[in-house]
Each structure stands twice: as structure tokens, then as C-alpha cells.
Design a protein around this motif. Sequence first.
Motif, PDB file in Angstrom:
ATOM      1  N   ILE A 202     -57.327  84.482 -14.314  1.00  0.00           N
ATOM      2  CA  ILE A 202     -58.496  83.636 -14.070  1.00  0.00           C
ATOM      3  C   ILE A 202     -58.893  82.921 -15.358  1.00  0.00           C
ATOM      4  CG2 ILE A 202     -60.870  83.561 -13.241  1.00  0.00           C
ATOM      5  CD1 ILE A 202     -60.383  86.263 -11.939  1.00  0.00           C
ATOM      6  N   THR A 204     -61.889  80.027 -15.847  1.00  0.00           N
ATOM      7  CA  THR A 204     -62.888  79.223 -15.133  1.00  0.00           C
ATOM      8  C   THR A 204     -63.053  77.826 -15.705  1.00  0.00           C
ATOM      9  OG1 THR A 204     -64.631  80.206 -16.499  1.00  0.00           O
ATOM     10  CG2 THR A 204     -64.150  81.259 -14.371  1.00  0.00           C
ATOM     11  N   SER A 205     -62.694  77.623 -16.964  1.00  0.00           N
ATOM     12  CA  SER A 205     -62.813  76.294 -17.561  1.00  0.00           C
ATOM     13  C   SER A 205     -61.895  76.216 -18.768  1.00  0.00           C
ATOM     14  CB  SER A 205     -64.267  76.014 -17.984  1.00  0.00           C
ATOM     15  OG  SER A 205     -64.698  76.947 -18.960  1.00  0.00           O
ATOM     16  N   GLU A 251     -66.105  83.013 -10.940  1.00  0.00           N
ATOM     17  CA  GLU A 251     -64.673  83.305 -10.824  1.00  0.00           C
ATOM     18  C   GLU A 251     -64.181  83.343  -9.386  1.00  0.00           C
ATOM     19  OE1 GLU A 251     -63.926  86.199 -14.697  1.00  0.00           O
ATOM     20  OE2 GLU A 251     -64.819  87.037 -12.865  1.00  0.00           O
ATOM     21  N   HIS A 254     -61.879  80.564  -7.996  1.00  0.00           N
ATOM     22  CA  HIS A 254     -60.577  80.549  -8.657  1.00  0.00           C
ATOM     23  C   HIS A 254     -59.676  81.659  -8.119  1.00  0.00           C
ATOM     24  CE1 HIS A 254     -61.862  77.607 -11.742  1.00  0.00           C
ATOM     25  NE2 HIS A 254     -63.044  78.196 -11.645  1.00  0.00           N
TER      26      HIS A 254
END
Length: 303
Positions: A202, A204-205, A251, A254
Motif C-alpha cells: 500500500i 496512499t500517495s 488505505e 487502495h
Amino acid sequence: MSAIALAGDAEHRARPRLVPEPTEGVLMRRVVIAGLVTVLGLTLAAVGADYVVAIRAERSMARALLAAPGMTFEPEVTISGFPVATDVRDRRLAQIGITARGVAVCSACDPAAGVRRADLRATLTDVGVMGAARLIQADTTLRVASISSSATIDSVSMGRFLGVDDLTVTTPAPAGVPGGGGPQDGLLSRTRGVMLTGTVSIRTSPGQPIRRVTVSVTVDLSIVGGRLHVQATGFYTGPQEHSEATVSATERPHVLAAFTATLPAIALPWGVRPTGANSSGSDIQLTARTTAALLTPRQFRPA
């Protein structure tokens, strides 16, 4: 001992013993038993001869299927019906069952992630064997009334398709039923609410560190344009054994996206496109059924 006693004893020993003649009932029982033994022997001989013919016909079909592209292992072939010898002679077989295990089903996939394999199965009904050859060969034309076919993808190959590590597939049991789709549960089947458990990465950005997390999600299975579509619908919270890793609200999308994909096209036996998808215990299964067709063993796998 007196002479009279000795003479009587000698006369007794010399007297022939009388053996009673068998009665009519005893003779009849002997005749019946002999007849049954003869019939049983003939039946066993006929069954044995039919078994030999069936084995030869099944082996010829299995070897013919090996000529299909991508076939590396001889498939299992079962010819149903009795007597098979008569069916083979008449060149019309009631049913042929085929199971080809561990077949590579995605030549276009990146091999670095491992080979994607499936067990391919087909059931042919009312099979007419064309041509003059005594046994089925790679190019023998078969006229069939119907084809029922499937591809069974195990958890390892599903993980490779999705790019999810250590993936396991679980078919949750209905409410009130213990277990989760193992052999003891009769291999439960679902198209919706199938549980997938696996490890995903994961981020997220951009610039954020990658976090590895093992989660259990629910997915729905469908066929879109002849291809298997896996749609993650949420995180599993039911009674089956599952992973309860903490995933933040940021999260969650994703993670669900990592379990959502449309797989590359997977052709069923004889190039049939799947029309149905479901879980089967710890596997994913694609299915299809077609009507009358002409085919050859060499066409079992498309080039």
C-alpha cells in the motif's frame, strides 16, 4: 475268539456299502449351481474384455490430446457406457470425460511472477467418431452433441494473476453451517461474497513509504467479455478464519483496488469462451456449455 465270530466278522467286512443315489432335488441343485458358475464366468470374461477395450480407447484419446499446443502431461480420459466394446465398434461413444491438470493458461503473462496454471476439464456427450481409423488419433473428427467444459484455477495461480502474495481462496459457508468450503463441506460454491486473503503493498500517495499488509476481502466473480472479472466489495468480517489487519480509511480503497482485476482471456477446452464463474472450495472455476460441434483432439488447446 470262536471260528463262528471270525467268520461273521469277515462276512461283515466283505459286504459292500450301499451309497444312496442322489435325489432329483440334489441333481437339480447341482445343475443350477453349474449353470450359475458358467454364467458368472462368461460375465466376468465379458466385463474383462470390455475393460481392456475401454483402456485402449481411453489411452488412444489421451495420446491424441497430447498433440494439442501447450500440452505437456497426458490427460486423464474416461469413456463411459457399457458395453464399451460395442460402442467402439459402432464408433459412437456415450460420453468422454477429460481432465488435463496443471496446464499453463496465460502465455502472454509475465513469467517472472510464475506460470499461471489451471486444470482443464471437458465432458463430451454422444460422440460420433468419424473416419476409418480403428483408434482415435490427433486429427480424428469427433461429432459431439454437447461440450461441458471448465477451468479450475488454484489459489497460487490466482495470486499470480492478481499480483497478490500468499493468496488463499475461501468459500464462506452459509449462515449456520460450519466450515469454509473444504472437502468436508462438499466444496461449497459462490459467485458473490468469496473471501480472498493475501498480502499487498500500500502506498496512499507519492513519496509515502510502502506498507505491506495481509488482509481478507470479499469479492464477486463474473464474466465480462469472456474474461474473469474479480471485483472486491469490502473487508471480510464473518466467522471464517481470516486476517484482521488494521487498514485506515485512506488505505481501504487502495487495498480493494489491489484485489480488483479483469484477468487475461483463459480459453476452456476447444477454445470455448467461459460464460460462468464461481468459487469451488479453495479454487476459482470458469465454466461453459455448448451444443453440437465438430472437433478434433488436436484442437483441445488453441494455438
